[in-house]
Design a protein around this motif. Structure first.
Motif, PDB file in Angstrom:
ATOM      1  N   PHE A  81       0.880  -1.479   0.375  1.00 43.38           N
ATOM      2  CA  PHE A  81       0.125   0.150   0.020  1.00 43.38           C
ATOM      3  C   PHE A  81       1.088   1.588   0.255  1.00 43.38           C
ATOM      4  CE2 PHE A  81      -1.904   3.254   2.621  1.00 43.38           C
ATOM      5  CZ  PHE A  81      -2.574   3.928   2.244  1.00 43.38           C
ATOM      6  N   ALA A  82       1.969   1.383   0.443  1.00 42.60           N
ATOM      7  CA  ALA A  82       2.809   2.600   0.855  1.00 42.60           C
ATOM      8  C   ALA A  82       3.686   3.024  -0.234  1.00 42.60           C
ATOM      9  CB  ALA A  82       4.024   2.183   2.171  1.00 42.60           C
ATOM     10  N   ALA A  83       3.755   0.898  -1.044  1.00 40.32           N
ATOM     11  CA  ALA A  83       4.952   1.751  -1.884  1.00 40.32           C
ATOM     12  C   ALA A  83       4.093   2.424  -2.871  1.00 40.32           C
ATOM     13  CB  ALA A  83       4.433   0.697  -2.351  1.00 40.32           C
ATOM     14  N   GLY A  84       2.672   1.728  -3.544  1.00 35.25           N
ATOM     15  CA  GLY A  84       1.902   2.432  -4.277  1.00 35.25           C
ATOM     16  C   GLY A  84       0.863   3.861  -4.057  1.00 35.25           C
ATOM     17  N   ARG A  85       0.764   4.291  -3.121  1.00 36.24           N
ATOM     18  CA  ARG A  85       1.259   6.000  -2.956  1.00 36.24           C
ATOM     19  C   ARG A  85       1.788   6.665  -3.238  1.00 36.24           C
ATOM     20  NH1 ARG A  85      -3.767   7.584   1.228  1.00 36.24           N
ATOM     21  NH2 ARG A  85      -2.098   9.383   1.297  1.00 36.24           N
ATOM     22  N   ALA A  86       3.263   5.496  -2.694  1.00 37.16           N
ATOM     23  CA  ALA A  86       4.553   6.959  -3.227  1.00 37.16           C
ATOM     24  C   ALA A  86       4.899   6.631  -4.919  1.00 37.16           C
ATOM     25  CB  ALA A  86       5.625   6.529  -2.077  1.00 37.16           C
ATOM     26  N   ASP A  87       4.098   6.044  -5.111  1.00 42.53           N
ATOM     27  CA  ASP A  87       4.663   5.438  -6.412  1.00 42.53           C
ATOM     28  C   ASP A  87       3.299   6.607  -7.644  1.00 42.53           C
ATOM     29  OD1 ASP A  87       6.277   4.258  -6.173  1.00 42.53           O
ATOM     30  OD2 ASP A  87       5.784   2.471  -6.970  1.00 42.53           O
ATOM     31  N   ALA A  88       2.530   6.699  -6.891  1.00 42.90           N
ATOM     32  CA  ALA A  88       1.622   7.456  -7.600  1.00 42.90           C
ATOM     33  C   ALA A  88       1.553   9.329  -7.167  1.00 42.90           C
ATOM     34  CB  ALA A  88       0.109   7.465  -7.223  1.00 42.90           C
ATOM     35  N   THR A  90       0.995  10.236  -4.487  1.00 41.15           N
ATOM     36  CA  THR A  90       0.984  10.465  -2.747  1.00 41.15           C
ATOM     37  C   THR A  90       1.279   9.993  -1.473  1.00 41.15           C
ATOM     38  OG1 THR A  90      -1.074   8.924  -3.754  1.00 41.15           O
ATOM     39  CG2 THR A  90      -1.368  11.863  -4.165  1.00 41.15           C
ATOM     40  N   PRO A  91       2.361  10.065  -1.283  1.00 35.55           N
ATOM     41  CA  PRO A  91       2.362   8.989   0.002  1.00 35.55           C
ATOM     42  C   PRO A  91       1.953   9.590   1.161  1.00 35.55           C
ATOM     43  CG  PRO A  91       4.182  11.065  -0.666  1.00 35.55           C
ATOM     44  CD  PRO A  91       3.013  11.177  -1.812  1.00 35.55           C
ATOM     45  N   LEU A  92       2.084   8.505   2.164  1.00 29.96           N
ATOM     46  CA  LEU A  92       1.786   8.937   3.016  1.00 29.96           C
ATOM     47  C   LEU A  92       2.314  10.338   4.610  1.00 29.96           C
ATOM     48  CD1 LEU A  92       1.911   5.050   4.638  1.00 29.96           C
ATOM     49  CD2 LEU A  92      -0.404   6.705   4.172  1.00 29.96           C
ATOM     50  N   PRO A  93       1.282  10.824   5.037  1.00 35.54           N
ATOM     51  CA  PRO A  93       2.258  12.349   5.596  1.00 35.54           C
ATOM     52  C   PRO A  93       2.882  11.914   6.309  1.00 35.54           C
ATOM     53  CG  PRO A  93      -0.198  11.480   6.106  1.00 35.54           C
ATOM     54  CD  PRO A  93       0.064  10.295   5.523  1.00 35.54           C
ATOM     55  N   ASP A  94       4.333  12.993   6.272  1.00 33.79           N
ATOM     56  CA  ASP A  94       5.664  12.956   6.622  1.00 33.79           C
ATOM     57  C   ASP A  94       4.657  12.517   8.817  1.00 33.79           C
ATOM     58  OD1 ASP A  94       6.839  13.543   5.657  1.00 33.79           O
ATOM     59  OD2 ASP A  94       7.089  15.556   5.331  1.00 33.79           O
ATOM     60  N   GLY A  95       6.170  11.457   8.780  1.00 34.24           N
ATOM     61  CA  GLY A  95       5.874  11.645  10.551  1.00 34.24           C
ATOM     62  C   GLY A  95       4.764   9.370  11.179  1.00 34.24           C
ATOM     63  N   SER A  96       4.365   9.364   9.287  1.00 39.57           N
ATOM     64  CA  SER A  96       3.963   7.968   9.562  1.00 39.57           C
ATOM     65  C   SER A  96       4.768   6.671   9.095  1.00 39.57           C
ATOM     66  CB  SER A  96       3.196   7.538   8.446  1.00 39.57           C
ATOM     67  OG  SER A  96       2.117   8.994   8.065  1.00 39.57           O
ATOM     68  N   ARG A  97       4.702   6.110  10.419  1.00 36.41           N
ATOM     69  CA  ARG A  97       5.615   4.699  10.974  1.00 36.41           C
ATOM     70  C   ARG A  97       5.275   3.736  10.714  1.00 36.41           C
ATOM     71  NH1 ARG A  97       8.439   8.492  15.588  1.00 36.41           N
ATOM     72  NH2 ARG A  97       9.654   9.539  14.275  1.00 36.41           N
ATOM     73  N   ALA A  98       5.757   2.121  10.579  1.00 29.41           N
ATOM     74  CA  ALA A  98       4.874   1.669  10.470  1.00 29.41           C
ATOM     75  C   ALA A  98       5.983   0.166  10.730  1.00 29.41           C
ATOM     76  CB  ALA A  98       4.976   0.864   9.214  1.00 29.41           C
ATOM     77  N   VAL A  99       5.409  -0.400  12.221  1.00 28.68           N
ATOM     78  CA  VAL A  99       6.390  -1.630  12.336  1.00 28.68           C
ATOM     79  C   VAL A  99       5.635  -3.244  12.547  1.00 28.68           C
ATOM     80  CG1 VAL A  99       7.182  -2.709  15.072  1.00 28.68           C
ATOM     81  CG2 VAL A  99       6.566  -0.303  15.063  1.00 28.68           C
ATOM     82  N   MET A 100       6.421  -3.814  11.527  1.00 28.60           N
ATOM     83  CA  MET A 100       6.181  -5.267  10.936  1.00 28.60           C
ATOM     84  C   MET A 100       6.862  -5.854  12.064  1.00 28.60           C
ATOM     85  SD  MET A 100       6.872  -3.473   6.920  1.00 28.60           S
ATOM     86  CE  MET A 100       5.491  -2.532   6.157  1.00 28.60           C
ATOM     87  N   LEU A 101       6.538  -7.282  11.794  1.00 28.93           N
ATOM     88  CA  LEU A 101       7.019  -8.566  12.835  1.00 28.93           C
ATOM     89  C   LEU A 101       6.844  -9.433  12.128  1.00 28.93           C
ATOM     90  CD1 LEU A 101       4.696  -7.572  16.165  1.00 28.93           C
ATOM     91  CD2 LEU A 101       6.646  -6.723  15.526  1.00 28.93           C
ATOM     92  N   ALA A 102       7.620  -9.689  11.986  1.00 19.91           N
ATOM     93  CA  ALA A 102       8.326 -11.435  11.080  1.00 19.91           C
ATOM     94  C   ALA A 102       7.391 -10.978   9.885  1.00 19.91           C
ATOM     95  CB  ALA A 102       7.641 -12.081  11.840  1.00 19.91           C
ATOM     96  N   PRO A 103       7.361 -10.078   8.980  1.00 20.92           N
ATOM     97  CA  PRO A 103       7.202  -9.943   7.445  1.00 20.92           C
ATOM     98  C   PRO A 103       8.170 -10.292   6.351  1.00 20.92           C
ATOM     99  CG  PRO A 103       8.648  -7.953   8.071  1.00 20.92           C
ATOM    100  CD  PRO A 103       8.590  -8.782   9.097  1.00 20.92           C
ATOM    101  N   PRO A 104       7.800 -11.420   5.824  1.00 22.83           N
ATOM    102  CA  PRO A 104       7.841 -12.673   4.839  1.00 22.83           C
ATOM    103  C   PRO A 104       8.386 -11.274   3.504  1.00 22.83           C
ATOM    104  CG  PRO A 104       5.606 -12.760   4.621  1.00 22.83           C
ATOM    105  CD  PRO A 104       5.987 -12.192   5.486  1.00 22.83           C
ATOM    106  N   HIS A 105       8.906 -10.413   4.178  1.00 22.69           N
ATOM    107  CA  HIS A 105       9.576  -9.668   2.589  1.00 22.69           C
ATOM    108  C   HIS A 105      10.454  -9.830   1.495  1.00 22.69           C
ATOM    109  CE1 HIS A 105       7.381  -5.818   4.252  1.00 22.69           C
ATOM    110  NE2 HIS A 105       8.410  -5.616   5.771  1.00 22.69           N
TER     111      HIS A 105
END
Length: 223
Positions: A81-88, A90-105
């Motif tokens: 989702f965040a990549a799609g917003r950035a590529d379009a 329309t990135p998320l507002p500054d200061g938006s953060r994410a903690v990802m637990l055990a993601p299969p990136h």
């Protein structure tokens, strides 16, 4: 106003698995919202479009920024989702953060092993086949992490019998290498926890709150 935090559970789980984290976030001064979504019914792209996007839009209607805490598949959804917003543009507002637990990136070897087996496909749905390490891997195809300031916590303990599938430390389902795979992460941490229970660990909860507040897992002044 307290910052909203959207919590996305993993594949095959429900929002109940994120409730201990949500309660701790509320005590810490955030405004948590557990998103209980049908992880077993839809492909990753459909979940991003029908679940993540409208949920984020609703959160931002009354807030200047939005945070995320995710487990496993939930991290891939927020990353996409965040990549799609950035590529379009329309990135998320500054200061938006994410903690990802055990993601299969970097994809999951377990998804490789189970994705073609009918009982597992029938139980876990189309997203399972998209989480592998091959050419059809959705997370690998996303490229560098972008659009949100994100930290990843990976685990190193397991009670699943999949050790032969991994060449390094893993949490039972996802390797540390895979969780930490994408370029663009703001911070990384490793904890002696299992994949299934990581989100309920007081250690992990403490690290999560610290990152949402400061953008790093280490306390100020730590080496």
């Amino acid at each position: 106003m307290a910052d909203p935090v959207l919590l996305f559970h993993g594949l095959g789980r429900t929002g109940l698995s994120m409730l201990p984290m949500a309660r701790a976030l509320r005590r810490a001064g955030f405004d948590p919202h557990v998103v209980d979504y049908p992880s077993r019914k839809h492909a990753i792209g459909a979940l991003v479009e029908t679940i993540v996007s409208p949920t984020v839009d609703a959160a931002l209607a009354d807030a200047d920024r939005v945070h995320f805490v995710t487990h496993s598949l939930g991290g891939v959804l927020v990353r996409a989702f965040a990549a799609g917003r950035a590529d379009a543009g329309t990135p998320l507002p500054d200061g938006s953060r994410a903690v990802m637990l055990a993601p299969p990136h970097g994809g999951s070897e377990v998804a490789d092993a189970l994705g073609d087996r009918l009982p597992f496909r029938a139980t876990l749905g189309p997203a399972l086949g998209e989480l592998g390490t091959g050419d059809a891997s959705v997370p690998i195809g996303l490229g560098p992490l972008r659009g949100v300031e994100a930290g990843v916590i990976a685990g190193t303990r397991t009670f699943f019998p999949f050790g032969r599938l991994f060449s390094g430390p893993y949490d039972g389902l996802v390797s540390v290498e895979s969780a930490h795979a994408p370029d663009g992460l703001a911070d990384r941490a490793v904890v002696p926890k299992t994949h299934a229970m990581m989100m309920m660990s007081p250690l992990v909860i403490g690290l999560t709150i610290r990152f949402l507040r400061t953008g790093q897992f280490a306390e100020s002044g730590d080496a």
